[in-house]
Enzyme design. Sequence first.
Site, PDB file in Angstrom:
ATOM      1  CG  HIS A  77      -4.358  57.629  43.066  1.00 56.43           C
ATOM      2  ND1 HIS A  77      -3.634  58.349  42.155  1.00 56.43           N
ATOM      3  CD2 HIS A  77      -3.475  56.774  43.644  1.00 56.43           C
ATOM      4  CE1 HIS A  77      -2.377  57.946  42.176  1.00 56.43           C
ATOM      5  NE2 HIS A  77      -2.263  56.978  43.074  1.00 56.43           N
ATOM      6  CD  GLU A  79      -7.160  62.227  42.837  1.00 56.70           C
ATOM      7  OE1 GLU A  79      -6.280  63.099  42.793  1.00 56.70           O
ATOM      8  OE2 GLU A  79      -6.941  61.050  43.209  1.00 56.70           O
ATOM      9  CB  CYS A 102      -1.220  61.141  39.127  1.00 61.27           C
ATOM     10  SG  CYS A 102      -2.473  59.826  39.002  1.00 61.27           S
ATOM     11  CB  CYS A 105      -6.340  60.909  39.100  1.00 63.44           C
ATOM     12  SG  CYS A 105      -6.020  59.541  40.238  1.00 63.44           S
TER      13      CYS A 105
END
Length: 157
Positions: A77, A79, A102, A105
């Site tokens: 992801h 992040e 999410c 993260c």
Amino acid sequence: MKRTDYISWDQYFMGVASLSAMRSKDPQTQVGACIVNEEKRIIGIGYNGFPVGVEDDDFPWDKGETWLDSKYPYVVHAEPNAILNATVSLKNATLYVTLFPCNECAKLIIQSGIKELVFLEDKYHDRDSFVASRKMFDAAGVNMRQMTMLKVTIESA
């Protein structure tokens, strides 16, 4: 006399996150992230994509029939990519991200010392993993705020 119609810091940093999202090769969801320190300096940028060294054409980009045949076990992801790309401490930093994080993260964001989250979209608000994110952010004292902004457009010649 100076211009008065310039963009705010929030718009600027979310614009950088939005521009970063344009690097993603994911056909469904492009997410970008930009981490900023207390002095308003960019200290990390990332977007969602496969890990370094994993060939983009060797793994699936869609949802697939099974988990292993989908993108989900393979994509990093935005992040964590931004966190990993940072070269200085993230203590008390602000994370600008185009999609609310999410739970996985969220754990990394909290653990890295980021204290503020600014996000654009929140399309999975009621899913369990995103409810869990909010619970953890609240418990850890991470300030969350949603913003809207003008669309960032880059056209090639």
